[in-house]
Every structure is written in C-alpha cells, then in structure tokens.
Design a protein around this motif. Sequence first.
Motif, PDB file in Angstrom:
ATOM      1  N   SER A  10      37.350  37.662 -18.962  1.00 12.06           N
ATOM      2  CA  SER A  10      38.192  36.492 -19.173  1.00 12.06           C
ATOM      3  C   SER A  10      37.292  35.363 -19.627  1.00 12.06           C
ATOM      4  CB  SER A  10      38.927  36.103 -17.888  1.00 12.06           C
ATOM      5  OG  SER A  10      39.813  35.041 -18.155  1.00 12.06           O
ATOM      6  N   GLY A  11      37.819  34.533 -20.537  1.00  5.80           N
ATOM      7  CA  GLY A  11      37.003  33.444 -21.049  1.00  5.80           C
ATOM      8  C   GLY A  11      37.826  32.365 -21.712  1.00  5.80           C
ATOM      9  N   GLN A  17      42.249  38.284 -13.749  1.00  2.00           N
ATOM     10  CA  GLN A  17      42.879  37.099 -13.152  1.00  2.00           C
ATOM     11  C   GLN A  17      41.861  36.308 -12.322  1.00  2.00           C
ATOM     12  OE1 GLN A  17      46.191  38.674 -10.957  1.00  2.00           O
ATOM     13  NE2 GLN A  17      47.513  38.800 -12.764  1.00  2.00           N
ATOM     14  N   HIS A  18      41.048  37.022 -11.552  1.00  4.93           N
ATOM     15  CA  HIS A  18      40.019  36.370 -10.739  1.00  4.93           C
ATOM     16  C   HIS A  18      39.025  35.617 -11.635  1.00  4.93           C
ATOM     17  CE1 HIS A  18      37.185  35.759  -7.465  1.00  4.93           C
ATOM     18  NE2 HIS A  18      36.242  36.274  -8.233  1.00  4.93           N
ATOM     19  N   PHE A  19      38.582  36.261 -12.712  1.00  3.76           N
ATOM     20  CA  PHE A  19      37.635  35.627 -13.634  1.00  3.76           C
ATOM     21  C   PHE A  19      38.269  34.438 -14.346  1.00  3.76           C
ATOM     22  CE2 PHE A  19      35.453  40.018 -14.172  1.00  3.76           C
ATOM     23  CZ  PHE A  19      34.820  39.863 -12.955  1.00  3.76           C
ATOM     24  N   HIS A  20      39.542  34.548 -14.662  1.00  3.88           N
ATOM     25  CA  HIS A  20      40.254  33.442 -15.315  1.00  3.88           C
ATOM     26  C   HIS A  20      40.269  32.205 -14.411  1.00  3.88           C
ATOM     27  CE1 HIS A  20      43.070  31.351 -17.866  1.00  3.88           C
ATOM     28  NE2 HIS A  20      43.907  31.204 -16.844  1.00  3.88           N
ATOM     29  N   GLU A  21      40.518  32.405 -13.120  1.00  7.84           N
ATOM     30  CA  GLU A  21      40.503  31.284 -12.170  1.00  7.84           C
ATOM     31  C   GLU A  21      39.108  30.668 -12.071  1.00  7.84           C
ATOM     32  OE1 GLU A  21      43.143  29.843 -10.757  1.00  7.84           O
ATOM     33  OE2 GLU A  21      44.323  31.284 -11.924  1.00  7.84           O
ATOM     34  N   SER A  60      32.603  32.628 -20.430  1.00  9.11           N
ATOM     35  CA  SER A  60      33.147  33.960 -20.223  1.00  9.11           C
ATOM     36  C   SER A  60      32.541  34.588 -18.971  1.00  9.11           C
ATOM     37  CB  SER A  60      32.817  34.818 -21.444  1.00  9.11           C
ATOM     38  OG  SER A  60      33.245  36.139 -21.276  1.00  9.11           O
ATOM     39  N   ILE A  61      33.364  35.371 -18.264  1.00 10.01           N
ATOM     40  CA  ILE A  61      32.907  36.151 -17.116  1.00 10.01           C
ATOM     41  C   ILE A  61      33.491  37.549 -17.288  1.00 10.01           C
ATOM     42  CG2 ILE A  61      32.878  36.389 -14.607  1.00 10.01           C
ATOM     43  CD1 ILE A  61      33.489  33.387 -14.418  1.00 10.01           C
ATOM     44  N   TYR A  62      32.665  38.556 -17.061  1.00  8.20           N
ATOM     45  CA  TYR A  62      33.183  39.912 -17.234  1.00  8.20           C
ATOM     46  C   TYR A  62      32.574  40.867 -16.221  1.00  8.20           C
ATOM     47  CZ  TYR A  62      28.802  41.173 -19.553  1.00  8.20           C
ATOM     48  OH  TYR A  62      27.485  41.416 -19.828  1.00  8.20           O
ATOM     49  N   PHE A  63      33.227  42.025 -16.124  1.00  9.64           N
ATOM     50  CA  PHE A  63      32.765  43.115 -15.271  1.00  9.64           C
ATOM     51  C   PHE A  63      32.889  44.390 -16.091  1.00  9.64           C
ATOM     52  CE2 PHE A  63      33.665  46.652 -12.408  1.00  9.64           C
ATOM     53  CZ  PHE A  63      32.626  46.535 -11.489  1.00  9.64           C
ATOM     54  N   ALA A  64      31.838  45.170 -16.078  1.00 10.37           N
ATOM     55  CA  ALA A  64      31.863  46.471 -16.752  1.00 10.37           C
ATOM     56  C   ALA A  64      31.583  47.541 -15.705  1.00 10.37           C
ATOM     57  CB  ALA A  64      30.815  46.516 -17.854  1.00 10.37           C
ATOM     58  N   ASN A  65      32.332  48.644 -15.771  1.00 11.52           N
ATOM     59  CA  ASN A  65      32.136  49.719 -14.801  1.00 11.52           C
ATOM     60  C   ASN A  65      31.315  50.861 -15.419  1.00 11.52           C
ATOM     61  OD1 ASN A  65      33.895  51.237 -16.385  1.00 11.52           O
ATOM     62  ND2 ASN A  65      35.649  50.917 -15.031  1.00 11.52           N
ATOM     63  N   ILE A 110      27.926  32.229  -9.872  1.00 11.41           N
ATOM     64  CA  ILE A 110      29.116  33.069 -10.104  1.00 11.41           C
ATOM     65  C   ILE A 110      28.796  34.525  -9.780  1.00 11.41           C
ATOM     66  CG2 ILE A 110      30.663  33.969 -11.891  1.00 11.41           C
ATOM     67  CD1 ILE A 110      30.433  31.158 -13.213  1.00 11.41           C
ATOM     68  N   ASN A 111      27.664  35.007 -10.282  1.00 15.23           N
ATOM     69  CA  ASN A 111      27.287  36.398 -10.015  1.00 15.23           C
ATOM     70  C   ASN A 111      27.075  36.652  -8.524  1.00 15.23           C
ATOM     71  OD1 ASN A 111      27.461  37.264 -12.645  1.00 15.23           O
ATOM     72  ND2 ASN A 111      25.305  36.941 -13.077  1.00 15.23           N
ATOM     73  N   ALA A 112      26.420  35.731  -7.845  1.00 20.40           N
ATOM     74  CA  ALA A 112      26.178  35.894  -6.406  1.00 20.40           C
ATOM     75  C   ALA A 112      27.505  35.901  -5.644  1.00 20.40           C
ATOM     76  CB  ALA A 112      25.271  34.787  -5.889  1.00 20.40           C
ATOM     77  N   TYR A 113      28.409  34.996  -6.009  1.00 17.94           N
ATOM     78  CA  TYR A 113      29.713  34.930  -5.350  1.00 17.94           C
ATOM     79  C   TYR A 113      30.498  36.223  -5.577  1.00 17.94           C
ATOM     80  CZ  TYR A 113      34.498  33.518  -4.346  1.00 17.94           C
ATOM     81  OH  TYR A 113      35.777  33.461  -3.863  1.00 17.94           O
TER      82      TYR A 113
END
Length: 157
Positions: free
Chosen positions: A128-129, A101-105, A115-120, A78-81
């Motif tokens: 999303s999870g 939305q992308h993480f939800h899919e 769960s998948i997340y992004f922090a800036n 997932i991280n590599a993608y």
Amino acid sequence: MKISKKTGEAARSIRLSIRTIMILSYLILVVSVALVTTYLSFRNNHRLANMLVMRSARETGLRIQDRITGFFRQPELINAYNADMIKRKLMDTQTQNTLMQHFHEQIKARPTVNSIYFANPEGGLANSGIDKATDRPYVIFTEGFRSGRFLKYALDD
C-alpha cells in the motif's frame, strides 16, 4: 626671515596664535577619535557578522541533520513495529487484504513514507502506498498472494 646665529642659515618662523593651535589640536583629536571609533566599529561589526553567519550555518546544519535522521528513522520504526506485530501474532501475514489495509493506515499516519509492503516466501506481495505525483493512495498485490503478475489499483474513500 630670520638668520640663525648658530648656523647662519635662513629659517622661517611660523607664528600661530593660541586660538589656531587650539582649533588644530581639537580637529586632530576629533579626527583621531572618529577614525578609531570607525575602525573599532567596523572590526566589531565584522566579527559580529561572522559570528551570526556561523551560528546560522550551525543551526541550519542541525535542522537538516534532524530532518534527515527523522526521515530515515521512519522505515526502521515501521519495520520494527510490524515485525513485533507479526511476532506476537497480532498481524496475519497470510491474509493479503488485511496486510494492505494495515499498511494503508500506516501510510496515512506518516506523510513522509511513500510505500509499505510485505512479500512472502511464495513470491506474493501486499503493498500500500501514496502516489506522490497525484497524492492518491494505491495498492499493489499479486493474485492469490503467490508469485505472478503485479496488479496496481488506485484507492478511493
């Protein structure tokens, strides 16, 4: 009773008929064959049982190893993608809703991932999870995609 001429001692003579000798030798032979067969059967069954236990343990170990490897491989994939999508500018890291939305899919496609997340760098979060206790999807984010309070909402269709 007969008295032996050589020693002068009394010796008993047992007289057995040929029929009795044949029956006794047959019984000794049958019992011997049965004992040897039982011993060999027990030894072979013991060896076979050990072999089956070892094979079963090896196969179980390999299956567990495959499951664990697959389980821990999912986050790497997932991280590599996602990193590739960001690098190629196919995923906008500035738009919080698009990321969620992308993480939800991605979560829907991978039931083992919670769960998948992004922090800036500004402290913003887009997550999303799936809540495994209720099996309901959710999102967690920060207001304005900046450092601040976390907000969590359950999702519906």
